[in-house]
Write an enzyme that holds these catalytic residues in place. Structure first.
Site, mmCIF file in Angstrom:
data_model
loop_
_atom_site.group_PDB
_atom_site.id
_atom_site.type_symbol
_atom_site.label_atom_id
_atom_site.label_comp_id
_atom_site.label_asym_id
_atom_site.label_seq_id
_atom_site.Cartn_x
_atom_site.Cartn_y
_atom_site.Cartn_z
ATOM 1 N N TRP A 150 0.837 -1.201 0.000
ATOM 2 C CA TRP A 150 0.000 0.000 0.000
ATOM 3 C C TRP A 150 0.870 1.249 0.000
ATOM 4 O O TRP A 150 1.691 1.429 0.913
ATOM 5 C CB TRP A 150 -0.917 -0.013 1.234
ATOM 6 N N HIS A 164 -7.288 1.283 2.874
ATOM 7 C CA HIS A 164 -8.346 0.364 2.449
ATOM 8 C C HIS A 164 -9.465 0.354 3.507
ATOM 9 O O HIS A 164 -9.266 0.782 4.649
ATOM 10 C CB HIS A 164 -7.802 -1.057 2.222
ATOM 11 N N ARG A 190 -4.376 6.555 -1.469
ATOM 12 C CA ARG A 190 -3.062 5.963 -1.743
ATOM 13 C C ARG A 190 -2.167 7.013 -2.389
ATOM 14 O O ARG A 190 -2.634 7.851 -3.153
ATOM 15 C CB ARG A 190 -3.192 4.786 -2.721
ATOM 16 N N GLN A 204 -13.807 1.846 -2.034
ATOM 17 C CA GLN A 204 -13.860 0.390 -1.854
ATOM 18 C C GLN A 204 -15.160 0.045 -1.135
ATOM 19 O O GLN A 204 -15.752 0.880 -0.443
ATOM 20 C CB GLN A 204 -12.681 -0.093 -0.997
ATOM 21 N N VAL A 247 -6.004 -12.598 5.214
ATOM 22 C CA VAL A 247 -6.867 -13.745 4.897
ATOM 23 C C VAL A 247 -6.027 -14.993 4.637
ATOM 24 O O VAL A 247 -4.869 -14.911 4.207
ATOM 25 C CB VAL A 247 -7.759 -13.474 3.654
ATOM 26 N N ALA A 301 -14.098 -12.404 4.177
ATOM 27 C CA ALA A 301 -14.052 -10.968 3.915
ATOM 28 C C ALA A 301 -13.736 -10.761 2.446
ATOM 29 O O ALA A 301 -13.180 -11.639 1.781
ATOM 30 C CB ALA A 301 -12.990 -10.297 4.777
HETATM 31 N N1 DAH Z 1 -7.781 -4.443 1.449
HETATM 32 C C1 DAH Z 1 -7.283 -5.029 0.230
HETATM 33 C C2 DAH Z 1 -6.709 -3.949 -0.646
HETATM 34 O O1 DAH Z 1 -7.048 -2.821 -0.510
HETATM 35 C C3 DAH Z 1 -8.404 -5.745 -0.522
HETATM 36 C C4 DAH Z 1 -8.885 -6.954 0.193
HETATM 37 C C5 DAH Z 1 -8.348 -8.166 -0.083
HETATM 38 C C6 DAH Z 1 -9.879 -6.851 1.122
HETATM 39 C C7 DAH Z 1 -8.758 -9.309 0.555
HETATM 40 C C8 DAH Z 1 -10.334 -7.987 1.780
HETATM 41 C C9 DAH Z 1 -9.766 -9.204 1.480
HETATM 42 O O2 DAH Z 1 -11.312 -7.939 2.694
HETATM 43 O O3 DAH Z 1 -10.222 -10.319 2.122
HETATM 44 O O4 DAH Z 1 -5.882 -4.242 -1.479
#
Ligand code: DAH
Length: 333
Positions: A150, A164, A190, A204, A247, A301
């Site tokens: 990020w 995020h 970002r 998002q 995850v 998620a």
């Molecule tokens: N937060 C991640 C991003 O911004 C995206 C993401 C990936 C969210 C996997 C999730 C997840 O909840 O399970 O790149």
């Protein structure tokens, strides 16, 4: 004065004011017919009755003529004013510019509808986060290379405009007892160079479901029905393994390209697939960091890059169009 003269005088009155003058001239205190009545006194008694009757008849006739002319003139006046105020009720109304919803709002409403129908609640968190909610609790420790994924802004005081919406997962899980289902739409930030597919601020939509016995099958079903109902019926989907620190397993949902339907084109870089939604089963470390026992509770998620979904759905090829504030965009919706 006889009936004919009276009729001519009355008819000569061209408007209501002129008619009033005529009335005064005939029947007023000093009017001609009134004057005739005054002559009664000078007549021989045997002539009075006949003359009196004659003048009274004349008077009544004058009054009737005046009344008739009056309503004639009033009718004409009304017709004239109706004429002046005439309007064409079939003419198209002047255009009144109406407000429109931005495509991001439009699609978000559909997605929210879809998920609230599945029992999800809308959750939110602050745009300015701390490192704990944005990184640490999501199994991204300080100095871990995963943080480099990020491109983060920091404020002078070391706060983080959230990179995020996954931070809302942490806030929700720490404040509630399972089971829970939430959807968290929001803005993220970002440190990106802005071009047709990147922006320093975008949207998002995060989803989180915590319950017993949650598996990838649940996530798969949820995302597949979302694609089918909201992005486009008949699109094919596939899941690929992917790595996200919060995850395990992590995966990416791809959909067959909405532009070429899998044949291969410039948008999908000839692959026939478009990467759409990352997700996975919430890592045991994340559940623990929020005070939940991963042996008892599991969670899935996902976090959609929402601008990309909007662009695919409506055929917008440059993310900057979503943010440059031109009305020409919203007027198309
Ligand atoms: N937060 C991640 C991003 O911004 C995206 C993401 C990936 C969210 C996997 C999730 C997840 O909840 O399970 O790149």
């Amino acid at each position: 004065m006889d009936t004919q003269q009276i009729a001519a005088t009355v008819a000569g009155a061209g408007d209501l004011t002129a008619l009033e003058d005529v009335r005064v001239r005939l029947l007023g205190k000093k009017g001609e017919i009134t004057g005739m009545l005054k002559q009664l006194g000078g007549l021989a008694p045997e002539e009075r009755a006949a003359f009196g009757a004659q003048v009274n008849a004349l008077k009544a006739e004058a009054q009737a003529l005046l009344d008739a002319r009056k309503s004639e003139l009033e009718g004409a006046a009304e017709a004239a004013s109706l004429d002046a105020g005439w309007m064409d009720v079939t003419a198209p109304a002047p255009e009144r510019p109406l407000g429109r919803l931005h495509p991001i709002t439009l699609l978000l409403e559909e997605v929210i509808d879809h998920f609230t129908g599945l029992g999800f609640e809308i959750a939110s968190g602050p745009d300015i986060e701390d490192s704990f909610h944005n990184f640490d609790a999501l199994n991204i420790p300080k100095d871990h290379p995963a943080r480099d994924v990020w491109d983060t802004f920091y404020t002078d005081r070391g706060e983080i405009p959230r990179t995020h919406t996954s931070s809302v997962q942490i806030r929700t899980m720490m404040n509630r007892t399972p089971p829970m289902r939430i959807l968290a739409p929001g803005r993220v930030f970002r440190n990106e160079t802005i071009d047709a597919t990147h922006h320093a601020s975008f949207h998002q939509v995060e989803g989180l479901l915590v319950d017993r016995q949650v598996s990838v099958a649940h996530l798969k079903h949820t995302l597949e029905t979302l694609v089918d109902r909201v992005i486009g019926r008949g699109l094919k989907t596939r899941f690929r393994p992917a790595f996200y620190p919060f995850v395990e397993p992590g995966l990416d949902l791809d959909v067959s390209c909405v532009f070429c339907h899998g044949k291969g084109c410039g948008v999908c870089k000839q692959s026939g697939w478009i990467e759409l939604i990352p997700g996975g089963l919430v890592h045991p470390n994340v559940l623990r960091a929020c005070g939940h026992d991963p042996d008892e509770w599991q969670a899935y998620a996902f976090g959609m890059g929402f601008d990309r979904m909007v662009m695919l759905r409506y055929g917008i090829d440059d993310i900057r169009r979503l943010y440059d504030g031109r009305l020409s965009l919203v007027r198309q919706f």
